[in-house]
Design a protein around this motif. Sequence first.
Motif, PDB file in Angstrom:
ATOM      1  N   GLY A 845      53.763  38.321  45.069  1.00  0.00           N
ATOM      2  CA  GLY A 845      52.379  38.241  44.638  1.00  0.00           C
ATOM      3  C   GLY A 845      51.575  39.466  45.009  1.00  0.00           C
ATOM      4  O   GLY A 845      51.856  40.142  46.011  1.00  0.00           O
ATOM      5  N   LEU A 846      50.572  39.761  44.191  1.00  0.00           N
ATOM      6  CA  LEU A 846      49.660  40.881  44.434  1.00  0.00           C
ATOM      7  C   LEU A 846      48.219  40.385  44.314  1.00  0.00           C
ATOM      8  O   LEU A 846      47.901  39.591  43.424  1.00  0.00           O
ATOM      9  CB  LEU A 846      49.875  41.994  43.404  1.00  0.00           C
ATOM     10  CG  LEU A 846      51.211  42.733  43.400  1.00  0.00           C
ATOM     11  CD1 LEU A 846      51.273  43.679  42.204  1.00  0.00           C
ATOM     12  CD2 LEU A 846      51.399  43.513  44.695  1.00  0.00           C
ATOM     13  N   ASP A 847      47.374  40.860  45.205  1.00  0.00           N
ATOM     14  CA  ASP A 847      45.929  40.673  45.090  1.00  0.00           C
ATOM     15  C   ASP A 847      45.282  42.048  45.193  1.00  0.00           C
ATOM     16  O   ASP A 847      45.528  42.784  46.160  1.00  0.00           O
ATOM     17  CB  ASP A 847      45.415  39.768  46.215  1.00  0.00           C
ATOM     18  CG  ASP A 847      45.865  38.337  46.032  1.00  0.00           C
ATOM     19  OD1 ASP A 847      45.173  37.598  45.326  1.00  0.00           O
ATOM     20  OD2 ASP A 847      46.914  37.964  46.598  1.00  0.00           O
ATOM     21  N   TYR A 848      44.461  42.367  44.214  1.00  0.00           N
ATOM     22  CA  TYR A 848      43.886  43.710  44.166  1.00  0.00           C
ATOM     23  C   TYR A 848      42.392  43.616  43.878  1.00  0.00           C
ATOM     24  O   TYR A 848      41.953  42.899  42.974  1.00  0.00           O
ATOM     25  CB  TYR A 848      44.575  44.544  43.079  1.00  0.00           C
ATOM     26  CG  TYR A 848      44.098  45.974  43.007  1.00  0.00           C
ATOM     27  CD1 TYR A 848      44.268  46.836  44.098  1.00  0.00           C
ATOM     28  CD2 TYR A 848      43.482  46.463  41.858  1.00  0.00           C
ATOM     29  CE1 TYR A 848      43.825  48.149  44.042  1.00  0.00           C
ATOM     30  CE2 TYR A 848      43.049  47.774  41.791  1.00  0.00           C
ATOM     31  CZ  TYR A 848      43.213  48.619  42.893  1.00  0.00           C
ATOM     32  OH  TYR A 848      42.771  49.911  42.837  1.00  0.00           O
ATOM     33  N   GLN A 849      41.619  44.348  44.667  1.00  0.00           N
ATOM     34  CA  GLN A 849      40.171  44.380  44.485  1.00  0.00           C
ATOM     35  C   GLN A 849      39.747  45.790  44.084  1.00  0.00           C
ATOM     36  O   GLN A 849      40.099  46.766  44.752  1.00  0.00           O
ATOM     37  CB  GLN A 849      39.457  43.991  45.776  1.00  0.00           C
ATOM     38  CG  GLN A 849      39.683  42.538  46.174  1.00  0.00           C
ATOM     39  CD  GLN A 849      38.942  42.163  47.429  1.00  0.00           C
ATOM     40  OE1 GLN A 849      38.576  43.022  48.216  1.00  0.00           O
ATOM     41  NE2 GLN A 849      38.726  40.877  47.623  1.00  0.00           N
ATOM     42  N   ILE A 850      39.017  45.868  42.986  1.00  0.00           N
ATOM     43  CA  ILE A 850      38.489  47.151  42.539  1.00  0.00           C
ATOM     44  C   ILE A 850      37.057  46.925  42.054  1.00  0.00           C
ATOM     45  O   ILE A 850      36.809  46.139  41.149  1.00  0.00           O
ATOM     46  CB  ILE A 850      39.371  47.772  41.426  1.00  0.00           C
ATOM     47  CG1 ILE A 850      38.763  49.093  40.952  1.00  0.00           C
ATOM     48  CG2 ILE A 850      39.595  46.816  40.280  1.00  0.00           C
ATOM     49  CD1 ILE A 850      39.697  49.894  40.052  1.00  0.00           C
ATOM     50  N   GLY A 851      36.143  47.563  42.706  1.00  0.00           N
ATOM     51  CA  GLY A 851      34.737  47.343  42.388  1.00  0.00           C
ATOM     52  C   GLY A 851      34.365  45.897  42.615  1.00  0.00           C
ATOM     53  O   GLY A 851      34.622  45.318  43.671  1.00  0.00           O
ATOM     54  N   LYS A 852      33.810  45.291  41.600  1.00  0.00           N
ATOM     55  CA  LYS A 852      33.413  43.883  41.699  1.00  0.00           C
ATOM     56  C   LYS A 852      34.481  42.924  41.176  1.00  0.00           C
ATOM     57  O   LYS A 852      34.260  41.716  41.118  1.00  0.00           O
ATOM     58  CB  LYS A 852      32.118  43.661  40.915  1.00  0.00           C
ATOM     59  CG  LYS A 852      30.910  44.379  41.499  1.00  0.00           C
ATOM     60  CD  LYS A 852      29.650  44.049  40.708  1.00  0.00           C
ATOM     61  CE  LYS A 852      28.427  44.718  41.351  1.00  0.00           C
ATOM     62  NZ  LYS A 852      27.175  44.380  40.625  1.00  0.00           N
ATOM     63  N   PHE A 853      35.631  43.470  40.814  1.00  0.00           N
ATOM     64  CA  PHE A 853      36.666  42.639  40.207  1.00  0.00           C
ATOM     65  C   PHE A 853      37.782  42.334  41.197  1.00  0.00           C
ATOM     66  O   PHE A 853      38.182  43.193  41.999  1.00  0.00           O
ATOM     67  CB  PHE A 853      37.255  43.330  38.980  1.00  0.00           C
ATOM     68  CG  PHE A 853      36.282  43.461  37.843  1.00  0.00           C
ATOM     69  CD1 PHE A 853      36.128  42.429  36.932  1.00  0.00           C
ATOM     70  CD2 PHE A 853      35.526  44.617  37.695  1.00  0.00           C
ATOM     71  CE1 PHE A 853      35.231  42.553  35.884  1.00  0.00           C
ATOM     72  CE2 PHE A 853      34.627  44.741  36.651  1.00  0.00           C
ATOM     73  CZ  PHE A 853      34.475  43.697  35.743  1.00  0.00           C
ATOM     74  N   ASN A 854      38.306  41.118  41.097  1.00  0.00           N
ATOM     75  CA  ASN A 854      39.466  40.695  41.884  1.00  0.00           C
ATOM     76  C   ASN A 854      40.596  40.343  40.918  1.00  0.00           C
ATOM     77  O   ASN A 854      40.435  39.465  40.063  1.00  0.00           O
ATOM     78  CB  ASN A 854      39.133  39.463  42.730  1.00  0.00           C
ATOM     79  CG  ASN A 854      37.925  39.675  43.600  1.00  0.00           C
ATOM     80  OD1 ASN A 854      37.851  40.656  44.320  1.00  0.00           O
ATOM     81  ND2 ASN A 854      36.970  38.743  43.551  1.00  0.00           N
ATOM     82  N   PHE A 855      41.725  41.027  41.054  1.00  0.00           N
ATOM     83  CA  PHE A 855      42.884  40.762  40.217  1.00  0.00           C
ATOM     84  C   PHE A 855      43.967  40.104  41.073  1.00  0.00           C
ATOM     85  O   PHE A 855      44.149  40.452  42.244  1.00  0.00           O
ATOM     86  CB  PHE A 855      43.437  42.057  39.615  1.00  0.00           C
ATOM     87  CG  PHE A 855      42.510  42.724  38.645  1.00  0.00           C
ATOM     88  CD1 PHE A 855      42.579  42.448  37.284  1.00  0.00           C
ATOM     89  CD2 PHE A 855      41.549  43.630  39.092  1.00  0.00           C
ATOM     90  CE1 PHE A 855      41.723  43.067  36.386  1.00  0.00           C
ATOM     91  CE2 PHE A 855      40.691  44.249  38.203  1.00  0.00           C
ATOM     92  CZ  PHE A 855      40.775  43.966  36.844  1.00  0.00           C
ATOM     93  N   ASN A 856      44.684  39.158  40.473  1.00  0.00           N
ATOM     94  CA  ASN A 856      45.804  38.554  41.194  1.00  0.00           C
ATOM     95  C   ASN A 856      46.938  38.271  40.228  1.00  0.00           C
ATOM     96  O   ASN A 856      46.722  38.066  39.022  1.00  0.00           O
ATOM     97  CB  ASN A 856      45.369  37.260  41.899  1.00  0.00           C
ATOM     98  CG  ASN A 856      45.035  36.145  40.922  1.00  0.00           C
ATOM     99  OD1 ASN A 856      45.924  35.477  40.395  1.00  0.00           O
ATOM    100  ND2 ASN A 856      43.739  35.955  40.645  1.00  0.00           N
ATOM    101  N   GLY A 857      48.123  38.265  40.748  1.00  0.00           N
ATOM    102  CA  GLY A 857      49.298  37.940  39.952  1.00  0.00           C
ATOM    103  C   GLY A 857      50.439  37.540  40.860  1.00  0.00           C
ATOM    104  O   GLY A 857      50.546  38.036  41.986  1.00  0.00           O
ATOM    105  N   ASN A 858      51.252  36.614  40.432  1.00  0.00           N
ATOM    106  CA  ASN A 858      52.421  36.238  41.222  1.00  0.00           C
ATOM    107  C   ASN A 858      53.496  35.685  40.303  1.00  0.00           C
ATOM    108  O   ASN A 858      53.211  35.187  39.202  1.00  0.00           O
ATOM    109  CB  ASN A 858      52.059  35.232  42.319  1.00  0.00           C
ATOM    110  CG  ASN A 858      51.544  33.910  41.777  1.00  0.00           C
ATOM    111  OD1 ASN A 858      52.303  33.128  41.198  1.00  0.00           O
ATOM    112  ND2 ASN A 858      50.247  33.655  41.967  1.00  0.00           N
ATOM    113  N   THR A 859      54.702  35.793  40.750  1.00  0.00           N
ATOM    114  CA  THR A 859      55.833  35.239  40.020  1.00  0.00           C
ATOM    115  C   THR A 859      56.786  34.610  41.020  1.00  0.00           C
ATOM    116  O   THR A 859      56.843  35.021  42.188  1.00  0.00           O
ATOM    117  CB  THR A 859      56.554  36.315  39.197  1.00  0.00           C
ATOM    118  OG1 THR A 859      57.564  35.704  38.386  1.00  0.00           O
ATOM    119  CG2 THR A 859      57.208  37.363  40.087  1.00  0.00           C
ATOM    120  N   SER A 860      57.524  33.611  40.580  1.00  0.00           N
ATOM    121  CA  SER A 860      58.495  32.954  41.458  1.00  0.00           C
ATOM    122  C   SER A 860      59.751  32.635  40.674  1.00  0.00           C
ATOM    123  O   SER A 860      59.713  32.401  39.455  1.00  0.00           O
ATOM    124  CB  SER A 860      57.903  31.672  42.061  1.00  0.00           C
ATOM    125  OG  SER A 860      57.534  30.759  41.049  1.00  0.00           O
TER     126      SER A 860
END
Length: 972
Positions: A845-860
Amino acid sequence: MNKIFTKVIFMLFMLLATGLAVHAQSIVVSGTVTDKLTKEPIPGVSVTVKGKTIGSSTDTKGQFSFSTTEKPPFTLLVSYIGFTTVEREVSSNTANLTFELESGAILGQEVVVSASRTPERILESPVSVERISSSQLKELPAPSFYDALNNLKGVEMSTQSLTFKSVNTRGFNANGNVRFNQYIDGMDNQAPGLNFSVGNIVGLSELDVDNVELLPGAASALYGAGGINGTLLMTSKNPYQYQGASFMYKAGINHVDDNNTNQGVQEFKQLDVRLAKSWNNKFGFKTSFGFLQAKDWAATDTRNFDRTARQLKGGDRSSDPNYDGINVYGDEISQNMLNVTQSLNSGIIAGVNAASGGAIPNIQTSLNGAFTALGVAAGVAPTAAQQAAALGFFPAALRPTIQSYLPFYVGLRVPGLLPNQFVSRTGYAESDLVDYDTKSLKTSTSLHYKFSNTIEAIAQANWGTGTSVYTGTDRYSLRNFSIGQYKLELKGQDFFLRGYTTQERSGEAYNATILGTFINEAWKPSGGLTGWYAQYIGNYSAAKQAGQTDAAAQAFARSQADMGRLIPGTAGYETAKDAITKKTIGPANGAKFNDKTNLFHYEGMYNFSNVLNNVVELQVGASYRDYFLHSDGTIFDDATRDITISEYGAFVQMGKKFGEKFKLTVAGRYDKSKNFEGRVTPRVTGVWTVAPNNNIRASFQTGYRNPTTQDQYIDLAVGGGSTRLIGGLPESINKYALNTNKGVTSASYRAFVASAAAGAPNPALLQAYTFDAEGLRPESVKSFELGYKGLANSKLLIDGYVYYNIYKDFIGGVELYQNPTTTAVKFNVPVNISEEVKSYGAAFGLDYQIGKFNFNGNTSYNKLSDVSPTFDNNFNTPEWRFNAGVGSREIVKNFGFNVQYRWQDTFMWSSTFATGQVPSYSTFDAQVNLKVPSVKSVIKLGGSNVLNKYYQTSFGNPSVGALYYLSYTFNP
């Protein structure tokens, strides 16, 4: 056993007294935390002593206070999601401290408790853990926080109805998941008569959730038996930090463009209310209430299912005489036309013999003589005139009986006239049998009293009732069932002592499959000379003699046998349905459960870490519980006796940090159940800090679960009475003589049935099943995991793991047929699989913050190793799952949004209800929200599955469409 437990509890009390004496020398740390920009207080901020487990969190006024034995100087860590963490050294003055936090979140700073039963940063957790914080809960795009669990890494969910959903991780998913534990404020949330949690039907209301932590994988070393695939811990808000009045009203719609039903668009309504207040930071009170009402998702799969071969087959009701629809009930009753005819033949022979005073000992022989006298050759069907003439050979009083017998006689006289064909009764659709008017009402009230800043007493009562639908071996309408949980707890900074009880009441719950069967039987019994099958076969024989094709004769026979059948919606149907659902399962011939099973649980734990000045971390704990089964014979074998199951256990955990780079933790637990040998479950974990905020973790964990209460003592007819579920204990095996009159395996029985259908029945194909001499045993797992969690920079959080599980004594089920060559009786019995079962997988999984945005993604990824063909594969898990999302707490002033995408692969689902492939699906959840600070309110517009692509999560369960909603929340 009770003496052992008493001694353990006495030791814990002594340890508590020692701890209290130490705490008498503690100092108080207090202060206030505010937002640097707005100067407003921030509630829920974590304030801890760096490197220790000591700390607290701020209340609604932004204030905190806790006691510690640490001597200044020491460093305080002040952290909150969405703000930069502050570190400050505290010297002589420890009171009235002030902290200002700036916006600018640093990921990975959340504190979790579940992984080690002690507070620690999630980055430093020794095992995989997922967390949803109170701030994140407000921004979830799902209709509820429980639905949002599906977006966490490695999590899957089985949706059986709108409010009944089962959470799972790492394979072997099930509708009622007994391998996954769920706790609410430390209380095991399982329904004790089922041994699994009924979703969040009886749980926390939306406004009262503080945080949710999830541990994928085994956790028995710390939490006891069960949860060998995962553990979920939900914590409610306390009345000290979260005070005041809050409410939320949510309105929406579902069943949009629902081609599965004729319901049309339906309304969805939900109201949550919470009140909390504390006085002088001593006495606290809170109460919450939640009510939901909606029209449930409908299970409408009418595909034809072969229950003997456990697979789909072609045909429907019009083309297959033995049709059995997946979500059609009552059609599970099936009889072979030749077998029924031979049975009726024997009965009529005996009846005529008795009626004639012995003058006609065998009606078959007498009719043969009559037709021979009339010139009808053997094996030839007599004409209608010849049949009428044959009646003249008999006394007038017997002619009506002989007239009704003639179609069966001719069917047996003429080879091939009656086929070797199984025929099922006409069933009813699920929508005509279950209650789709879903309701859920849950309440929670607690009283809190603080003896000091660190010692608190709690009395808590959680109660809920509702109407839902659950899938087990059959489909069950859980109508007005209820569960209550009542707890007393004393807890401090380093200890807790708690006792609670769970009271399960089945209300008006009933078995929908049995209901469909008994409505048919109430109208017209299957057996007997005037029964449904007699009418069916008689009309079929007459139609064939008249020259009709087999298909036409089958259709004619059903139309005649079904003439006058009870039709849903009519007064007769509703009267029969009401009467059957009010009578209990068993001798009363009803469909209603009468379950009043209770659980009583007591446990305590003490953390010696502070006493030992954190040179080494040391925790000890013990627990004891009783199950009191009470179903009046409607579920368990308790019609004439009381059944109690006792379990107890204790654990110890030690942890040691070696410098600043490595921490090793060793734990072990011993558990014992009344019916099984005791088990030891060790755990070893290590965390290596390879760089600041970057950690590699490795763990060896063991887990085990006792056979459930149903695995041990169930005694229940299902499948419309065609199958009996029994417990795997020796007493149940002996009750049905399965050790002496052995059942044969389902595979060999299918082969025998096939040979019979081909006209050459071969009993040599049948293979008897012998039960393991050791009897039913607990199931255990060894779990190996290697993972990494770290911050690539302050904006990117990476988390991944691989695991390998080895299951021993895996509890599966065996399907047996007793008396297979005559009237076969089918049994489902839980047994242990002899070979090891292995699974493996990974998640990233990844959690990424850039500016006012929060991105997330994960795979299993989850995979079952090759297993023996004798093992009924219930892995029930897609190999691949994927989640991705983007959101912003405040993209512009007071306006935020969140979008979440979810996809999972095609997979095979196997259960005692049905087996088949679940297609892959993808779905979007989304919400936009507007904060109105002037009135402390949030308005949210959102939806789950917003593109309205209907999908199934498990075979035989309903298809799920979109749910669109608008909510207003005051003082969230």
